[in-house]
Design an enzyme around this catalytic site. Structure first.
Site, PDB file in Angstrom:
ATOM      1  N   PRO A   1       8.701   0.146 -16.856  1.00  0.00           N
ATOM      2  CG  PRO A   1       6.870   0.453 -18.254  1.00  0.00           C
ATOM      3  CD  PRO A   1       8.348   0.702 -18.169  1.00  0.00           C
TER       4      PRO A   1
ATOM      5  CG  ASP B   1      14.175  -1.270  -6.856  1.00  0.00           C
ATOM      6  OD1 ASP B   1      15.067  -1.308  -6.012  1.00  0.00           O
ATOM      7  OD2 ASP B   1      13.703  -0.219  -7.320  1.00  0.00           O
TER       8      ASP B   1
ATOM      9  CE  LYS C   1      14.175   0.761  -0.261  1.00  0.00           C
ATOM     10  NZ  LYS C   1      15.200   0.501  -1.203  1.00  0.00           N
TER      11      LYS C   1
ATOM     12  N   GLY D   1      13.006  -0.049 -10.804  1.00  0.00           N
ATOM     13  CA  GLY D   1      11.807  -0.008 -11.640  1.00  0.00           C
ATOM     14  C   GLY D   1      11.591   1.385 -12.213  1.00  0.00           C
ATOM     15  N   GLY D   2      11.034   1.451 -13.416  1.00  0.00           N
ATOM     16  CA  GLY D   2      10.709   2.753 -14.019  1.00  0.00           C
ATOM     17  C   GLY D   2      11.961   3.566 -14.262  1.00  0.00           C
ATOM     18  CG  ASP D   3      13.910   7.989 -14.500  1.00  0.00           C
ATOM     19  OD1 ASP D   3      14.445   8.070 -15.613  1.00  0.00           O
ATOM     20  OD2 ASP D   3      14.324   8.579 -13.477  1.00  0.00           O
TER      21      ASP D   3
ATOM     22  CB  THR E   1       8.718   7.228 -15.106  1.00  0.00           C
ATOM     23  OG1 THR E   1       7.966   7.156 -13.887  1.00  0.00           O
ATOM     24  CG2 THR E   1       8.101   8.286 -16.002  1.00  0.00           C
ATOM     25  CB  ALA E   2       5.243   3.217 -13.562  1.00  0.00           C
TER      26      ALA E   2
ATOM     27  CG  MET F   1       4.129   3.916  -4.420  1.00  0.00           C
ATOM     28  SD  MET F   1       5.505   4.367  -3.355  1.00  0.00           S
ATOM     29  CE  MET F   1       6.146   5.812  -4.182  1.00  0.00           C
TER      30      MET F   1
HETATM   31  C1  LIG Z   1       8.324   3.225  -5.619  1.00  0.00           C
HETATM   32  S1  LIG Z   1       7.447   3.778  -7.019  1.00  0.00           S
HETATM   33  C2  LIG Z   1       8.726   3.699  -8.200  1.00  0.00           C
HETATM   34  C3  LIG Z   1       8.412   4.395  -9.463  1.00  0.00           C
HETATM   35  C4  LIG Z   1       9.480   4.142 -10.521  1.00  0.00           C
HETATM   36  N1  LIG Z   1      10.732   4.694 -10.149  1.00  0.00           N
HETATM   37  C5  LIG Z   1       9.038   4.693 -11.876  1.00  0.00           C
HETATM   38  O1  LIG Z   1       9.628   5.661 -12.358  1.00  0.00           O
HETATM   39  O2  LIG Z   1       8.139   4.098 -12.467  1.00  0.00           O
HETATM   40  C6  LIG Z   1       6.461   2.410  -7.371  1.00  0.00           C
HETATM   41  C7  LIG Z   1       5.126   2.782  -7.973  1.00  0.00           C
HETATM   42  O3  LIG Z   1       5.248   2.941  -9.377  1.00  0.00           O
HETATM   43  C8  LIG Z   1       4.033   2.581  -9.994  1.00  0.00           C
HETATM   44  N2  LIG Z   1       4.282   1.457 -10.897  1.00  0.00           N
HETATM   45  C9  LIG Z   1       5.434   0.804 -11.089  1.00  0.00           C
HETATM   46  N3  LIG Z   1       5.295  -0.121 -12.040  1.00  0.00           N
HETATM   47  C10 LIG Z   1       4.008  -0.073 -12.451  1.00  0.00           C
HETATM   48  C11 LIG Z   1       3.254  -0.789 -13.410  1.00  0.00           C
HETATM   49  N4  LIG Z   1       3.807  -1.746 -14.166  1.00  0.00           N
HETATM   50  N5  LIG Z   1       1.955  -0.462 -13.582  1.00  0.00           N
HETATM   51  C12 LIG Z   1       1.400   0.519 -12.868  1.00  0.00           C
HETATM   52  N6  LIG Z   1       2.053   1.227 -11.952  1.00  0.00           N
HETATM   53  C13 LIG Z   1       3.356   0.945 -11.738  1.00  0.00           C
HETATM   54  C14 LIG Z   1       3.079   2.180  -8.883  1.00  0.00           C
HETATM   55  O4  LIG Z   1       2.359   3.318  -8.520  1.00  0.00           O
HETATM   56  C15 LIG Z   1       4.047   1.769  -7.808  1.00  0.00           C
HETATM   57  O5  LIG Z   1       3.438   1.812  -6.537  1.00  0.00           O
END
Ligand SMILES: C[S@@+](CC[C@H](N)C(=O)[O-])C[C@H]1O[C@@H](n2cnc3c(N)ncnc32)[C@H](O)[C@@H]1O
Length: 444
Positions: A205, A228, A250, A281-283, A311-312, A361
């Protein structure tokens, strides 16, 4: 004090240890292990002239008078001496050592903190498992073969990188030394131009400490890293010094590479034989389009490894102290996104179906999202919005669903942000150390 680090070859060299205590025994033992011819002189027997001909002396007598005399004699004769625990009477100091023969790692704090030196040694020992000894020996063999064949240095470097990125170490770890040796030799014979590989890696995250060990290793050894938009600079700093880093993030409204262009680039680099990390980011597979990239790479015949990330969707509530399946409160969890076709209908359905709803998001249309969920479960359902979770600028607001969008605006909650809806938000124990800007709207 600045020291010049060296490793001494003391095989068959006369060395003297003064003293009879624990330190003296330990120093004598480690000098003998290095092949030195060690003479141990008990404290009371030491007399001037005993050090003559020695290459190196360790005074472990713990006697200040002997310390003074031995230092003087060694200095006059130009012999390297270490008086234990007397930095001013040391021509050399002994580092803390991590032994993975033939790999030898010496750690010194220049005498500032022996505690930190041994704490670091313990860390490095855990990091570099026993397999590193035979691994270094295997790489040494391959190096001799490459040199004998006159392979140019840049090509040798790529072979070594391929060995580092291969299964050789994990084979050694599992006790399959013969298979490891065959693989290392095969890579050496195939030369620098072998098939490349793409690792689809989850970066977590935000906090670089939440990267997996495997992700860190792949970043350190990657030749190309395509990442990313949401990747923290501290995470990119874990890439090796020669890694070429490409930002393919993106960002809404900006002219960024299309998904097709990113996949084409990954295929191009892998076909050119590079070790590529695709960092997401995240997973990578949670709303990260990792699935499409995997399918395209596999179709193109590229070797792919997938490294899951935190994952976030789970880290954001966790970082705000919200246990998404708190026993007795919630036993089901749905994760979705506020974007895309039918997203509002899907939100209503999932809000009814799951005890806890996590929405990724949600920020750009938060009021609309909260209203849709409230239609299904009522406006008093507890909610939280957490932004920049796990990063120093983490912010969160909690309150009833009907007011959450207004609260987020008032608190200037930015992106990336995650919405959590469910009784677990109100039932969450208050964190002992709350992030600075947490705003609690109350649920009364
Ligand atoms: C395109 S999605 C990708 C998610 C990513 N693959 C994951 O597993 O965390 C991006 C969204 O993840 C969430 N996100 C990512 N990083 C975050 C963080 N540090 N704090 C809160 N939400 C986060 C938000 O909702 C953001 O709009």
């Amino acid at each position: 004090m600045r020291y010049y680090p060296v490793f001494l070859d003391l095989v068959d060299q006369p060395c003297v240890v003064l003293g009879e205590g624990k330190f003296a025994r330990e120093k004598a033992a480690s000098l003998r292990e290095a092949g030195a011819l060690v003479r141990v002189i008990p404290s009371r027997e030491y007399k001037r002239g005993d050090l003559a001909g020695a290459r190196l002396v360790v005074d472990a007598s713990e006697d200040t008078d002997i310390n003074r005399r031995s230092w003087q004699e060694a200095e006059e004769a130009g012999i390297l001496i270490n008086v234990v625990d007397r930095p001013a009477q040391c021509r050399f100091i002994a580092p803390a050592i991590v032994r993975r023969d033939p790999l030898l790692i010496a750690i010194s704090t220049s005498g500032e903190s022996p505690y930190l030196a041994s704490a670091l040694r313990a860390r490095i020992e855990r990091w570099l498992g026993r397999e590193w000894g035979p691994f270094v020996a295997l790489v040494g063999n391959v190096r001799r073969q490459l040199r004998a064949r006159g392979v140019p240095i840049p090509e040798q470097t790529r072979v070594f990188r391929r060995i580092v990125n291969s299964e050789v170490r994990s084979l050694l770890r599992r006790g399959r030394a013969d298979d490891a040796a065959h693989l290392a030799v095969a890579i050496g014979q195939a030369g620098a131009i072998g098939p490349g590989r793409v690792a689809l890696v989850g970066a977590g995250p935000g906090d670089p400490d939440l990267l997996t060990f495997k992700a860190r290793e792949l970043l350190a050894d990657a030749e190309y890293v395509l990442h990313d938009a949401l990747i923290a600079p501290e995470t990119l700093a874990l890439c090796g010094p020669d890694a070429r880093i490409e930002d393919v993030g993106k960002r809404a409204g900006l002219d960024n590479p299309s998904q097709e262009a990113i996949t084409a680039r990954l295929i191009e680099l892998a076909r050119a034989g590079y070790a590529v990390v695709r960092l997401k980011g995240g997973d990578p597979f949670v709303f990260g389009r990792g699935g499409e990239e995997l399918a395209d790479l596999v179709d193109a015949g590229i070797e792919v490894v997938v490294v899951p990330g935190v994952t976030a969707a789970l880290a954001a509530p966790a970082a705000a102290g919200i246990p998404v399946t708190l026993r007795g409160v919630a036993s089901s969890l749905a994760i979705t996104t506020a974007q895309g076709d039918r997203s509002l209908d899907r939100l209503r359905e999932l809000a009814l179906a799951a005890d806890t709803l996590v929405v990724l998001m949600p920020r750009s249309n938060l009021a609309e999202v909260a209203a849709a969920v409230a239609e299904a479960v009522g406006g008093s359902r507890p909610a939280a919005v957490i932004s920049n979770a796990t990063l120093p600028n983490q912010q969160s607001v909690t309150g009833p669903l009907e007011g959450i969008a207004r609260m987020a605006d008032q608190a200037a909650i930015g992106t990336p942000a995650t919405l959590v809806v469910g009784d677990v938000v109100a039932a969450a124990p208050t964190l002992a150390v709350l992030p600075n800007s947490t705003v609690d709207g109350g649920f009364g």
